[in-house]
Design a protein around this motif. Structure first.
Motif, PDB file in Angstrom:
ATOM      1  N   PHE A 149       8.458  12.076  -3.444  1.00 42.65           N
ATOM      2  CA  PHE A 149       8.063  13.079  -2.643  1.00 42.65           C
ATOM      3  C   PHE A 149       8.082  14.190  -3.200  1.00 42.65           C
ATOM      4  CE2 PHE A 149      12.577  11.662  -2.722  1.00 42.65           C
ATOM      5  CZ  PHE A 149      13.245  12.795  -2.777  1.00 42.65           C
ATOM      6  N   THR A 150       7.444  15.332  -2.849  1.00 46.83           N
ATOM      7  CA  THR A 150       7.402  16.639  -3.518  1.00 46.83           C
ATOM      8  C   THR A 150       8.712  17.434  -3.250  1.00 46.83           C
ATOM      9  OG1 THR A 150       6.262  17.507  -1.573  1.00 46.83           O
ATOM     10  CG2 THR A 150       5.024  17.054  -3.251  1.00 46.83           C
ATOM     11  N   GLY A 151       8.799  18.291  -4.351  1.00 42.25           N
ATOM     12  CA  GLY A 151      10.125  19.029  -4.336  1.00 42.25           C
ATOM     13  C   GLY A 151      10.539  19.821  -3.334  1.00 42.25           C
ATOM     14  N   CYS A 207      16.497   7.692   5.044  1.00 43.21           N
ATOM     15  CA  CYS A 207      16.439   9.052   4.105  1.00 43.21           C
ATOM     16  C   CYS A 207      15.986   9.920   5.165  1.00 43.21           C
ATOM     17  CB  CYS A 207      15.749   8.969   3.074  1.00 43.21           C
ATOM     18  SG  CYS A 207      16.111  10.149   1.676  1.00 43.21           S
ATOM     19  N   GLU A 208      16.541  11.121   5.652  1.00 43.77           N
ATOM     20  CA  GLU A 208      16.062  12.021   6.395  1.00 43.77           C
ATOM     21  C   GLU A 208      15.486  13.128   5.597  1.00 43.77           C
ATOM     22  OE1 GLU A 208      18.311  13.306   9.757  1.00 43.77           O
ATOM     23  OE2 GLU A 208      16.618  14.495  10.401  1.00 43.77           O
ATOM     24  N   PHE A 209      14.223  13.534   5.688  1.00 42.03           N
ATOM     25  CA  PHE A 209      13.752  14.612   4.924  1.00 42.03           C
ATOM     26  C   PHE A 209      13.410  15.962   5.831  1.00 42.03           C
ATOM     27  CE2 PHE A 209      12.360  10.799   2.728  1.00 42.03           C
ATOM     28  CZ  PHE A 209      12.466  11.283   1.455  1.00 42.03           C
ATOM     29  N   LYS A 210      13.599  16.978   5.255  1.00 39.47           N
ATOM     30  CA  LYS A 210      13.434  18.199   6.079  1.00 39.47           C
ATOM     31  C   LYS A 210      12.628  19.281   5.194  1.00 39.47           C
ATOM     32  CE  LYS A 210      16.762  18.520   9.943  1.00 39.47           C
ATOM     33  NZ  LYS A 210      17.874  17.863   9.785  1.00 39.47           N
ATOM     34  N   GLY A 211      11.772  20.367   5.515  1.00 36.84           N
ATOM     35  CA  GLY A 211      11.258  21.087   4.942  1.00 36.84           C
ATOM     36  C   GLY A 211       9.666  20.845   4.730  1.00 36.84           C
ATOM     37  N   GLN A 212       9.114  21.254   3.835  1.00 36.50           N
ATOM     38  CA  GLN A 212       7.514  21.051   3.893  1.00 36.50           C
ATOM     39  C   GLN A 212       7.083  20.367   2.832  1.00 36.50           C
ATOM     40  OE1 GLN A 212       6.099  23.370   6.491  1.00 36.50           O
ATOM     41  NE2 GLN A 212       4.424  22.196   6.526  1.00 36.50           N
ATOM     42  N   ALA A 229       0.807  -1.270  -0.010  1.00 31.06           N
ATOM     43  CA  ALA A 229      -0.162   0.004   0.016  1.00 31.06           C
ATOM     44  C   ALA A 229       0.817   1.318   0.026  1.00 31.06           C
ATOM     45  CB  ALA A 229      -0.727   0.048   1.289  1.00 31.06           C
ATOM     46  N   ILE A 230       0.275   2.340  -0.517  1.00 28.41           N
ATOM     47  CA  ILE A 230       0.950   3.534  -0.298  1.00 28.41           C
ATOM     48  C   ILE A 230       0.347   4.424   0.990  1.00 28.41           C
ATOM     49  CG2 ILE A 230       1.569   5.914  -1.496  1.00 28.41           C
ATOM     50  CD1 ILE A 230       1.260   4.549  -4.339  1.00 28.41           C
ATOM     51  N   HIS A 231       1.354   4.883   1.647  1.00 31.12           N
ATOM     52  CA  HIS A 231       1.010   5.651   2.738  1.00 31.12           C
ATOM     53  C   HIS A 231       1.630   6.997   2.551  1.00 31.12           C
ATOM     54  CE1 HIS A 231       0.213   6.568   6.971  1.00 31.12           C
ATOM     55  NE2 HIS A 231       1.511   6.845   7.211  1.00 31.12           N
ATOM     56  N   ALA A 232       0.867   8.276   2.787  1.00 23.49           N
ATOM     57  CA  ALA A 232       1.178   9.350   2.464  1.00 23.49           C
ATOM     58  C   ALA A 232       1.730   9.981   3.885  1.00 23.49           C
ATOM     59  CB  ALA A 232       0.097  10.172   1.897  1.00 23.49           C
ATOM     60  N   VAL A 233       2.742  10.749   3.911  1.00 23.49           N
ATOM     61  CA  VAL A 233       2.920  11.594   5.191  1.00 23.49           C
ATOM     62  C   VAL A 233       3.267  12.961   4.921  1.00 23.49           C
ATOM     63  CG1 VAL A 233       4.846  11.738   7.033  1.00 23.49           C
ATOM     64  CG2 VAL A 233       4.382   9.423   5.880  1.00 23.49           C
ATOM     65  N   ASP A 234       2.603  13.979   5.588  1.00 22.37           N
ATOM     66  CA  ASP A 234       2.652  15.061   5.378  1.00 22.37           C
ATOM     67  C   ASP A 234       3.745  15.727   6.064  1.00 22.37           C
ATOM     68  OD1 ASP A 234       0.937  15.966   3.390  1.00 22.37           O
ATOM     69  OD2 ASP A 234      -0.874  15.608   4.672  1.00 22.37           O
ATOM     70  N   VAL A 235       4.967  15.806   5.739  1.00 23.94           N
ATOM     71  CA  VAL A 235       6.268  16.230   6.345  1.00 23.94           C
ATOM     72  C   VAL A 235       6.054  17.697   6.836  1.00 23.94           C
ATOM     73  CG1 VAL A 235       8.673  16.396   6.474  1.00 23.94           C
ATOM     74  CG2 VAL A 235       7.422  14.384   5.265  1.00 23.94           C
ATOM     75  N   GLY A 236       6.243  18.204   8.179  1.00 20.76           N
ATOM     76  CA  GLY A 236       6.306  19.360   8.725  1.00 20.76           C
ATOM     77  C   GLY A 236       7.616  19.906   8.931  1.00 20.76           C
ATOM     78  N   PRO A 237       7.638  20.863   9.721  1.00 16.23           N
ATOM     79  CA  PRO A 237       8.908  21.581  10.024  1.00 16.23           C
ATOM     80  C   PRO A 237       9.967  20.596  10.580  1.00 16.23           C
ATOM     81  CG  PRO A 237       7.157  22.991  10.843  1.00 16.23           C
ATOM     82  CD  PRO A 237       6.626  21.646  10.224  1.00 16.23           C
ATOM     83  N   ALA A 252      12.128  -3.751  10.858  1.00 19.75           N
ATOM     84  CA  ALA A 252      10.798  -3.828  10.365  1.00 19.75           C
ATOM     85  C   ALA A 252      10.300  -2.205  10.388  1.00 19.75           C
ATOM     86  CB  ALA A 252      10.143  -3.970  11.964  1.00 19.75           C
ATOM     87  N   MET A 253      11.219  -1.212  10.620  1.00 19.38           N
ATOM     88  CA  MET A 253      10.904   0.120  10.641  1.00 19.38           C
ATOM     89  C   MET A 253      10.680   0.870   9.063  1.00 19.38           C
ATOM     90  SD  MET A 253      12.143   3.349  10.210  1.00 19.38           S
ATOM     91  CE  MET A 253      13.913   3.569  10.509  1.00 19.38           C
ATOM     92  N   ILE A 254       9.548   1.370   8.797  1.00 22.15           N
ATOM     93  CA  ILE A 254       9.486   1.640   7.482  1.00 22.15           C
ATOM     94  C   ILE A 254       9.741   3.183   7.388  1.00 22.15           C
ATOM     95  CG2 ILE A 254       7.550   2.378   5.670  1.00 22.15           C
ATOM     96  CD1 ILE A 254       6.333  -0.265   6.558  1.00 22.15           C
ATOM     97  N   GLY A 255       9.221   3.851   8.678  1.00 16.50           N
ATOM     98  CA  GLY A 255       9.473   5.465   8.712  1.00 16.50           C
ATOM     99  C   GLY A 255       9.247   5.733  10.041  1.00 16.50           C
ATOM    100  N   MET A 256       9.696   6.986  10.565  1.00 15.19           N
ATOM    101  CA  MET A 256       9.346   7.391  11.967  1.00 15.19           C
ATOM    102  C   MET A 256       9.730   9.057  11.967  1.00 15.19           C
ATOM    103  SD  MET A 256      13.061   6.093  13.651  1.00 15.19           S
ATOM    104  CE  MET A 256      14.525   6.718  13.123  1.00 15.19           C
ATOM    105  N   SER A 257       9.169   9.667  13.069  1.00 20.72           N
ATOM    106  CA  SER A 257       9.357  11.035  13.159  1.00 20.72           C
ATOM    107  C   SER A 257      10.811  11.229  13.684  1.00 20.72           C
ATOM    108  CB  SER A 257       8.472  11.678  14.095  1.00 20.72           C
ATOM    109  OG  SER A 257       8.228  10.688  15.387  1.00 20.72           O
TER     110      SER A 257
END
Lengths: 224, 224
Positions: free
Chosen positions: A168-170, A194-199, A147-155, B30-35
């Motif tokens: 992921f969005t640009g 992978c660590e994402f930062k931004g919005q 399945a596809i799980h969407a995460v809205d990444v905040g600050p 087991a981890m897919i993603g995390m804050s």
């Protein structure tokens, strides 16, 4: 054009209906399931030879098919190869989308696709995280294993396992790194994250094709 | 701590929401993603001895502990095979879990390997059981299956194919045995080994047998 994503999340498929003659859809080779016989299909190496070569290296198919409607109401069905979900993101021109190369299914021709290497870090990690940079306007369809799980990444940002990235969005900056120090890196089973930062928005797959492949590996017959 | 299981049954994933300071113990990988405020630490829980036992039981040697630092956080976890996930409250009398089904648990749950014995070992069924014990009420484990999960009630006695077992109340007595009285009949029946339960308690089964699936697909692959 309008579309209907059906049978999600287990076996996602898209039924697309063209509104106008001349409307087009660019579909990954072999992703077409069905079409009205009057929908024209042309096969091309999008982006020329250079673009095709880049796609070959990144594991995408060299060829893409462009479908063109000849009259209103004609339909086109397409689906990804793996058993899993399918998602549509409508590009409005304000941001690009980075997509794991194996996840691309289809896009309007007004969406520009450019294979982008994840960089030296991506190569070192052995994660083979090849990304397609999508720009422009119009619908963009992608699929996943699981399945596809969407995460809205905040600050605060978000961390994920590289094997589970769909796209992921640009607006998001990303960095590959190990977790939990040296011991964590070798023993945690998580390897690179992978660590994402931004919005922006991050799409994750709940399963990875690598996972089922490693499960099946011991069941292969041995030589002799 | 809250377990939110999504995308059931085939691409199931658990979204674990933790309050600040709360901890989750998860199977390596087991981890897919995390804050990003989740701190991951890798250890051979229960020391090297317990780690080795877990490794022989088909589990990973190492387990990861996730801690929510400076406020609430989340971890997304799943197993690698296509199938369902359920959370089970570990009863006072303990819970037995088929080794590859364990995904994660509250920190108050101690999970140790219990080697299934020679018969199961040689039969190649890989039925190694884990025993989860809770420090008090409300402690839960997340278990994952291949296919769907069904909770059954053992009322007196029940026979289950070892390849379809996920978990059972430790209060039940069980023994693995041939499915028919003779080895030949047992072999011809195609059922291999079964688990014979006695007593009163719950048993969770998975609708597909990973070994059957592996054999079906694996033998069609080119020799390794």
């Amino acid at each position: 054009m309008k579309w209907d994503l059906r049978q999600r999340p287990d076996f996602g498929i898209c039924q697309l209906t063209f509104d106008q003659p001349g409307e087009q859809m660019v579909v990954e080779a072999s992703a077409m399931v069905a079409r009205d016989s009057n929908v024209d299909m042309t096969t091309n190496m999008k982006g020329g030879l250079g673009g095709a070569l880049k796609r070959k290296i990144s594991g995408e198919s060299v060829f893409q098919n462009t479908f063109t409607a000849s009259s209103p109401g004609e339909t086109l069905w397409f689906a990804p190869g793996a058993d899993g979900d399918m998602e549509c993101h409508i590009m409005d021109g304000s941001h690009s989308v980075m997509l794991a190369s194996s996840c691309f299914v289809a896009a309007a021709p007004s969406v520009e696709l450019d294979t982008k290497f994840a960089g030296v870090k991506g190569f070192f990690s052995g994660t083979k995280l090849f990304l397609i940079k999508c720009d422009g306007q119009g619908p963009l369809f992608f699929g996943s294993y699981g399945a596809i799980h969407a995460v809205d990444v905040g600050p605060a940002g978000y961390i994920c396992d590289t094997q589970h990235i769909v796209g992921f969005t640009g607006g998001l900056d990303y960095q590959l790194r190990g977790v939990g120090g040296l011991k964590g890196f070798f023993a945690s089973g998580e390897g690179f994250v992978c660590e994402f930062k931004g919005q922006g928005r991050l799409w994750l797959a709940t399963r990875s094709a690598g996972g089922i492949a490693s499960f099946l590996q011991p069941f292969r017959p041995t030589k002799n | 701590m809250n377990f939110n299981v999504m995308y059931r049954p085939s691409g199931a994933m658990a979204q674990v929401q933790l309050e600040g300071g709360e901890q989750l113990l998860a199977e390596a990988g087991a981890m897919i993603g995390m804050s990003p405020n989740m701190n991951m630490e890798t250890q051979a829980k229960g020391g090297v001895g317990a780690g080795l036992k877990r490794m022989f039981s088909g589990e990973s040697f190492f387990q990861n502990t996730f801690t929510a630092m400076n406020g609430p956080g989340e971890v997304l976890v799943a197993h690698s095979l296509p199938g369902d996930i359920v959370s089970i409250e570990v009863p006072q009398s303990a819970l037995m879990i088929q080794s590859s089904s364990f995904i994660a648990s509250h920190m108050g749950v101690t999970t140790s390997a219990k080697v299934g014995g020679f018969k199961t070992f040689f039969a190649g069924e890989g039925l190694f059981a884990l025993r989860s014990e809770a420090s008090g009420p409300g402690q839960q484990v997340l278990v994952g299956a291949f296919g769907g999960i069904t909770e059954m009630q053992c009322d007196g006695n029940l026979v289950i194919d070892t390849g379809h077992l996920v978990a059972w109340d430790a209060g039940l007595t069980y023994k693995t045995q041939k499915s028919a009285s003779g080895w030949l009949a047992s072999f011809l029946s195609g059922e291999g080994l079964v688990c014979q339960f006695e007593g009163q308690g719950r048993v969770w089964i998975q609708s597909r047998n990973p070994r059957e699936y592996g054999t079906l697909i694996g033998r069609q692959l080119p020799p390794a």
